[in-house]
Design a protein around this motif. Structure first.
Motif, PDB file in Angstrom:
ATOM      1  N   LYS A 247      73.108  84.422  48.581  1.00  0.00           N
ATOM      2  CA  LYS A 247      72.255  83.715  47.636  1.00  0.00           C
ATOM      3  C   LYS A 247      70.875  84.367  47.631  1.00  0.00           C
ATOM      4  N   CYS A 248      70.458  84.877  46.479  1.00  0.00           N
ATOM      5  CA  CYS A 248      69.134  85.493  46.377  1.00  0.00           C
ATOM      6  C   CYS A 248      68.055  84.409  46.390  1.00  0.00           C
TER       7      CYS A 248
ATOM      8  N   VAL B  13      70.063  95.020  38.121  1.00  0.00           N
ATOM      9  CA  VAL B  13      69.315  96.019  38.903  1.00  0.00           C
ATOM     10  C   VAL B  13      68.119  95.363  39.595  1.00  0.00           C
ATOM     11  N   GLN B  14      67.327  94.619  38.847  1.00  0.00           N
ATOM     12  CA  GLN B  14      66.172  93.824  39.298  1.00  0.00           C
ATOM     13  C   GLN B  14      64.955  94.658  39.705  1.00  0.00           C
TER      14      GLN B  14
ATOM     15  N   ASP C 187      61.712  98.531  48.474  1.00  0.00           N
ATOM     16  CA  ASP C 187      60.945  97.455  49.090  1.00  0.00           C
ATOM     17  C   ASP C 187      61.008  96.181  48.249  1.00  0.00           C
ATOM     18  N   ALA C 188      60.961  96.346  46.928  1.00  0.00           N
ATOM     19  CA  ALA C 188      61.065  95.174  46.053  1.00  0.00           C
ATOM     20  C   ALA C 188      62.459  94.562  46.122  1.00  0.00           C
ATOM     21  N   LEU C 189      63.483  95.393  46.204  1.00  0.00           N
ATOM     22  CA  LEU C 189      64.852  94.884  46.315  1.00  0.00           C
ATOM     23  C   LEU C 189      65.028  94.088  47.603  1.00  0.00           C
TER      24      LEU C 189
ATOM     25  N   ARG D 278      68.173  91.472  47.498  1.00  0.00           N
ATOM     26  CA  ARG D 278      69.306  92.129  46.867  1.00  0.00           C
ATOM     27  C   ARG D 278      70.131  92.903  47.892  1.00  0.00           C
ATOM     28  N   GLU D 279      71.424  93.086  47.574  1.00  0.00           N
ATOM     29  CA  GLU D 279      72.351  93.756  48.474  1.00  0.00           C
ATOM     30  C   GLU D 279      72.431  95.262  48.236  1.00  0.00           C
ATOM     31  N   HIS D 280      71.848  95.754  47.152  1.00  0.00           N
ATOM     32  CA  HIS D 280      71.955  97.167  46.812  1.00  0.00           C
ATOM     33  C   HIS D 280      70.616  97.875  47.009  1.00  0.00           C
TER      34      HIS D 280
END
Length: 387
Positions: A19-20, A124-125, A130-132, A137-139
């Motif tokens: 869960k993000c 993608v987001q 660092d932002a991911l 996020r998982e990627h």
């Protein structure tokens, strides 16, 4: 584009790997998923909606979630095949799959294409690691780029999401990241400001003083910058957060925003069809249990009153750059155009440059879009807002 009478079909796959912290969608983490049980349940739910919408044609199918790219491609194919058999599909039917750009999921893209998916929407987001990590996020950014390139090689229509107005993000940083995103040459982008939704991990972090959201004025400046940069690149905003080349708008989402009929199946899915609002059971186990008991997963079904439907139609339609044809909407619902909008507030905001009204056509201007929620509360006639 779909015909006005075409039905849109939304299919919700509720499962995610995690869960993000920004997500308030109906998503659940499970150690294992019984694909056969889900295929049976979703097909039964589909058949129930068909029984109530016979004689229609499906103009778009959207697999949302959750993370639909985690489902077996054969399951998606079975649902597409059954929708084709039951309703029939428009010749240009748009069939979209939401996908996370992990390497595991990207390896399945060819199988989803073979199953009938013709458009992919990648979460993608961000294009920065660092932002991911901040977004949970998982990627990685490298995986996102590889998945995007893979998708572009397989699907004619590709779109992806980015989240901006993150804490401490500067205008220069966002300009560079958005410029890189535009350079991939996709026909469509969804660009969302980070919002703190109740009940999310980020909401808890804000409450504990561990996260400070971006100042609203700074976020507003980034919004204006986003509109200018995408328009200059040939992907102007056609909806407040969605940008596309001419003719490349999402058929499915235009159905929502133009307030046409859509059937929602799967856990937590909402629908608006034949003057009726539907909501499915949210918890996956409860959904499957209700389908077994009742032949469908509906938790709530109610007739929409005229005022409520008109209010929803205005709130959705004014998100679009094309605006709303008040005369056409009034004719559709059997009322008068002047009953839909507060004329005094409309004139007031027109003088400020936030809206334009040409005859019976009302549009929120680019200057007004950053204030959309406040404008809607003022413009839509009071009895429609409270219906």
């Amino acid at each position: 584009m779909p015909a006005a009478d075409d039905l849109a079909l939304y299919i919700h796959w509720p499962f995610c790997l995690k869960k993000c912290p920004y997500c308030d969608f109906n998503s659940h983490v499970r150690d294992s998923v019984d694909a056969a049980a889900w295929q049976s349940g979703l097909l039964a739910d589909l058949a129930h909606e068909h029984a109530l919408t016979q004689g229609r044609r499906v103009g778009s199918i959207f697999f949302g979630g959750g993370t639909p790219s985690l489902m077996p491609p054969a399951l998606a194919g079975a649902l597409i095949d059954e929708a084709t058999r039951l309703w029939g599909l428009a010749p240009d039917c748009e069939i979209t799959l939401e996908a996370n750009p992990t390497s595991y999921e990207a390896r399945k893209f060819a199988d989803f294409r073979a199953a009938g998916v013709n458009r992919v929407s990648l979460g993608v987001q961000s294009l920065h690691d660092d932002a991911l990590a901040f977004l949970g996020r998982e990627h990685s950014a490298a995986e996102a780029v590889q998945a995007l390139e893979n998708a572009q090689g397989l699907f004619r229509r590709v779109t992806f999401d980015l989240i901006y107005a993150r804490p401490r993000q500067t205008a220069k940083e966002w300009e560079a990241e958005l410029g890189r995103a535009l350079a991939f040459g996709t026909e469509h982008l969804s660009l969302y400001q980070l919002t703190i939704e109740p009940g999310t991990g980020f909401a808890g972090a804000v409450a504990r003083g561990r996260l400070t959201p971006m100042d609203a004025d700074e976020a507003g400046d980034l919004f204006v910058q986003t509109q200018d940069q995408t328009a200059a690149a040939g992907l102007p905003a056609y909806e407040i957060s969605n940008h596309a080349k001419p003719g490349a708008q999402s058929h499915h989402n235009l159905t929502y925003w133009r307030y046409r009929d859509y059937a929602g199946i799967g856990p937590g899915a909402h629908g608006r069809r034949c003057g009726t609002a539907t909501v499915r059971h949210k918890k996956p186990e409860a959904f499957l249990r209700r389908v077994a008991e009742n032949g469908h997963g509906i938790a709530e079904e109610r007739a929409l009153g005229r005022e409520e439907a008109l209010g929803e139609a205005l709130l959705m339609g004014l998100r679009l750059a094309e605006g709303v044809d008040l005369a056409a909407l009034a004719q559709r619902f059997g009322t008068m155009p002047d009953a839909l909008i507060d004329a005094g507030r409309s004139d007031f905001y027109a003088d400020l440059g936030f809206v334009t009204r040409a005859g019976d056509h009302l549009t929120i201007t680019p200057q007004g879009m950053p204030l959309l929620d406040a404008l809607l509360a003022e413009l839509v006639a009071a009895d429609l807002c409270t219906a």
